[in-house]
Scaffold this active site. Structure first.
Site, PDB file in Angstrom:
ATOM      1  CG  ASP A 274      -2.022   7.109  -3.118  1.00 17.08           C
ATOM      2  OD1 ASP A 274      -1.082   6.283  -3.041  1.00 17.08           O
ATOM      3  OD2 ASP A 274      -3.158   6.850  -2.688  1.00 17.08           O
TER       4      ASP A 274
HETATM    5  C1  NOJ Z   1      -1.795   3.482  -2.717  1.00 18.75           C
HETATM    6  C2  NOJ Z   1      -2.661   3.740  -1.533  1.00 18.75           C
HETATM    7  O1  NOJ Z   1      -3.764   4.541  -1.910  1.00 18.75           O
HETATM    8  C3  NOJ Z   1      -1.940   4.425  -0.388  1.00 18.75           C
HETATM    9  O2  NOJ Z   1      -2.792   4.478   0.722  1.00 18.75           O
HETATM   10  C4  NOJ Z   1      -0.666   3.703  -0.072  1.00 18.75           C
HETATM   11  O3  NOJ Z   1      -0.025   4.320   1.017  1.00 18.75           O
HETATM   12  C5  NOJ Z   1       0.216   3.716  -1.308  1.00 18.75           C
HETATM   13  N1  NOJ Z   1      -0.462   3.022  -2.376  1.00 18.75           N
HETATM   14  C6  NOJ Z   1       1.573   3.061  -1.064  1.00 18.75           C
HETATM   15  O4  NOJ Z   1       1.437   1.706  -0.910  1.00 18.75           O
END
Ligand code: NOJ
Length: 749
Positions: free
Chosen positions: A282
């Site tokens: 993430d």
């Molecule tokens: C953080 C989020 O937790 C995740 O779900 C998302 O896909 C990513 N950022 C990218 O935006």
């Protein structure tokens, strides 16, 4: 006798696991790559390149540009549009080896056409619809140059304080797994190499929905029992559905960050489950291992992550800054890097990017497909099916199209932005059909007078803007009350602005905010015929009002066609068939709340209120149970039958009941099958969903619904850390929700 199915070949699978197909082409390519180029494939930058070319808007964008040209950046997120992605892809193709980039984006519930938020979609209890909406989302996103969505989010969540509860399918692993699989199939279609399919990403692996206190990014401490029985099943369903990628979760489990959890990612996901795609971190979850306190610096974080099976570093810069050095010093085996590169290259190959890197970037297709009328029609269809009628005393709903004076009240009723929901990808701001527009279009000869009441939000809202709710300016209440006084019925649209839910939107108070309670209270004083339409990303505490409000309709944030979908239900053109995908709490104090709980050693009941597992100030029961939802007609359950007294290995058993429409209009009922394993090697839930079917019935007609169970449908992860089932009694219920139903039982032999 205990039957074991999983984990027997774990070691074998771990050692023999190889990503992707058997493409020599990718291995040949790998041979030619320098270490810098290999590391580059593992790096993902963000960009905001929605212009005619990749214009540097910040330092990273500038660096990104150079990196693409030198073949050292394999992926970007947040670069959208046929033109922008084409321009960036051209740079990549001009690099030494011309390896195409993969563009990822959060296409969560639509790209430009917005469908209901995932939680709302789960309330349809029609997983097949999720395949359709994901298909359309992929068609639009692919036409805009995207190859990959960071969806579905399949985190089971039991705590309405957690803002991200809206991004998943609720609290149940059975329902959640079905939605997870259908979403993967929808995004990826039959053939990932087609120009209108995109790679899906099962996220967040794992247990992110169990953050303590519902506070986003917080610690998670769950048992292996809960991981296996509750949290993992939807992820496993994604693997079985052929998902191309996975995303690590931000959280720790038992102190180990998911991004550095080798046993979970390498051992279970890539090993036992045989997942062949790649795993992306993430956003900076590699770097955040320093904050978690398990890595001293970026270098150690990079080592932990690559060794744990994290293939791509999203916006973390740890791989970029340290992988080369780690490999050259021998601290990390180059084979690990190669495996990650191959996994990523193979997904790119599966997407067809090596054959035609530009096939996704088609301006004409983009123009033709975004917001296509068929897509909007689907948004309306799924929107109306996602609404849940919680209360409807004396048939206050449906509203009448003629001869009724309807006061429509609340800022959210006229809002065209909030109904789009959060995570709205490339939706056009303020483009949703408002409730006001939807209601006006339907109320033929009924009068509609709208009053917006007090301002709800007192600042500009947006994904990155902190939300300020108006708590100081009550202007508008008087006018709203006056409108309610002269109306036959007052429809109040209250709840949450869409930016009050989703990522980083945790709350300690789930009741109505700002002046909403006061408004509701004052309207109820002058008109008892109140319909409360909730717009919400989480269940809200409405206990204080529930006895006084005759009708409650949960609308969530239903997307582009919101107002039309809501009006379809309000006026009875569609008889509501949505059911809660979670338990609706009476109070924030009950959280976490879920129907498939354990009995405890001291279960409480009416007769035994002392020294049992209960609150002394509130019932344990939810305000509305999981699976609950009303219709404009009524249904009766009868004649429950279990085909056999016992179920042995290799056998199956049928459980059936008759459902009758006892009302006056056609309606759809979600018939639900629950079980309880009464005595097992570990305490099992008091009820578990094992099947459901949505059926349509004409007034007066009946249907027999049959569910078939095999022993492995009842398997659980037991005290011996194996999946299986023991002999003994299984209670079964067929009913309309998790707290009602006809009951019987059979024996596992
Ligand atoms: C953080 C989020 O937790 C995740 O779900 C998302 O896909 C990513 N950022 C990218 O935006």
């Amino acid at each position: 006798m205990r039957t074991c199915i999983f984990y027997l070949l774990v070691l074998l699978l771990v050692t023999s696991c190889a990503p992707g197909g058997e493409s020599d082409r990718m291995e040949d390519l790998l041979e030619k790559m320098t270490i810098e180029e290999k590391v580059g494939q593992l790096i993902q930058y963000t960009g905001r390149w929605e212009m005619t070319g990749p214009a540097p808007g910040n330092d990273y964008a500038q660096t990104g540009l150079q990196k693409i040209e030198s073949g050292e950046l394999g992926s970007m997120l947040n670069v959208t549009g046929a033109l922008a992605t084409r321009n960036a892809q051209e740079l990549a193709l001009n690099s030494r080896l011309g390896i195409p980039m993969i563009f990822g984006y959060d296409v969560i519930h639509g790209y430009r056409t917005m469908f209901p938020m995932p939680l709302a979609e789960a309330a349809t209890w029609e997983p097949g619809l999720a395949r359709l909406t994901s298909r359309v989302a992929a068609i639009e996103a692919a036409a805009a140059g995207l190859h990959w969505t960071f969806a579905p989010m399949v985190d089971i969540a039991r705590d309405a304080r957690w803002g991200r509860i809206v991004e998943g399918s609720g609290e149940d692993p059975f329902l959640g797994s079905l939605f997870a699989a259908e979403r993967v199939k929808g995004f990826q279609g039959e053939d990932l190499s087609a120009n209108n399919t995109i790679a899906a990403c099962a996220k967040h692996f794992a247990a992110y929905g169990f953050v303590e206190g519902g506070r986003d990014y917080n610690t998670v401490d769950v048992s292996e029992h809960t991981l296996q029985n509750i949290i993992f099943p939807p992820f496993k369903a994604c693997v079985d559905a052929g998902v191309a990628t996975f995303m690590n979760a931000f959280n720790v489990i038992g102190g180990v960050p998911s991004t550095g959890n080798s046993a979970m990612v390498k051992g279970l996901l890539k090993g036992s489950w045989g997942f062949e795609g790649f795993v992306v971190s993430d956003w900076n979850s590699v770097g955040e291992m320093i904050e978690h306190g398990v890595a001293a610096d970026q270098k150690e974080a990079a080592q932990l992550a690559i060794e744990a099976g994290c293939d791509m570093d999203m916006e973390g810069y740890c791989y970029e800054n340290h992988l080369k050095e780690l490999i050259e010093s021998g601290e990390v085996a180059e084979a690990l890097l190669d495996e990650a590169v191959l996994r990523i290259l193979r997904v790119k190959e599966d997407l067809g990017l090596f054959d035609d890197p530009y096939k996704y970037c088609d301006k004409e297709r983009e123009k033709e497909l975004l917001l296509h009328p068929d897509h909007l029609a689907l948004a309306r269809e799924v929107g109306k099916r996602s609404l849940v009628l919680l209360k409807n005393n004396e048939a206050l709903l449906p509203l009448r199209k003629s001869g009724q004076k309807i006061a429509l009240i609340g800022e959210l009723a006229a809002e065209k932005d909030s109904p789009l929901g959060n995570w709205r990808a490339q939706a056009i701001a303020n483009s949703a059909v408002s409730v006001l527009e939807g209601v006006k279009a339907k109320a033929e000869d009924s009068q509609v007078f709208f009053e917006k009441g007090p301002r709800y939000v007192s600042s500009e809202t947006g994904f990155l803007t902190p939300l300020e709710i108006n708590t100081t300016d009550p202007r508008g209440i008087k006018e709203a009350v006056a409108a309610a006084r002269r109306a036959d019925v007052a429809v109040l649209v209250l709840g949450e602005n869409c930016f009050q839910s989703a990522e980083a939107r945790s709350v300690t108070d789930i009741s109505l905010k700002g002046f909403q309670k006061e408004l509701l209270d004052k309207v109820l004083e002058v008109n008892e015929n109140v319909v409360l339409v909730l717009m919400n990303g989480r269940p809200l505490d409405i206990s204080e009002f529930i006895d006084r409000i005759p009708a409650v309709l949960v609308a969530w944030h239903p997307g582009s066609e919101s107002g039309n979908a809501i009006a379809d239900v309000l006026f009875g053109d569609y008889n509501p068939s949505g059911r809660l995908p979670l338990s609706w709490p009476r109070s924030v104090g009950q959280l976490p709340l879920y129907y498939n709980a354990k009995n405890t050693g001291r279960p409480t009941d009416e007769r035994n209120l002392v020294n049992t597992s209960r609150y002394i100030d509130l019932s344990n029961d939810p305000l509305f149970p999981f699976g609950f939802g009303l219709s404009y007609t009524s249904f009766e359950y009868s004649d429950l039958q279990v085909s056999e007294p016992g179920l042995g290995a290799g056998e199956s058993i049928e459980i059936r009941a008759t459902i009758t429409n006892t009302g006056e209009v056609f309606g759809e009922e979600v018939v639900q099958l629950y079980v309880r394993d009464v005595a097992a090697s570990v305490s099992r839930p008091v009820r578990e969903l094992k099947g459901f079917r949505k059926i349509g019935l004409e007034p007066g007609s009946s249907d027999e619904v049959t569910f078939t169970l095999k022993p492995d449908d009842l398997f659980y992860f037991g005290a011996d850390r194996q999946w299986g089932i023991d002999p003994g009694t299984i209670q079964v219920w067929i009913g309309p929700n998790a707290m009602e139903g006809l009951e019987s039982s059979f024996e596992i032999q």
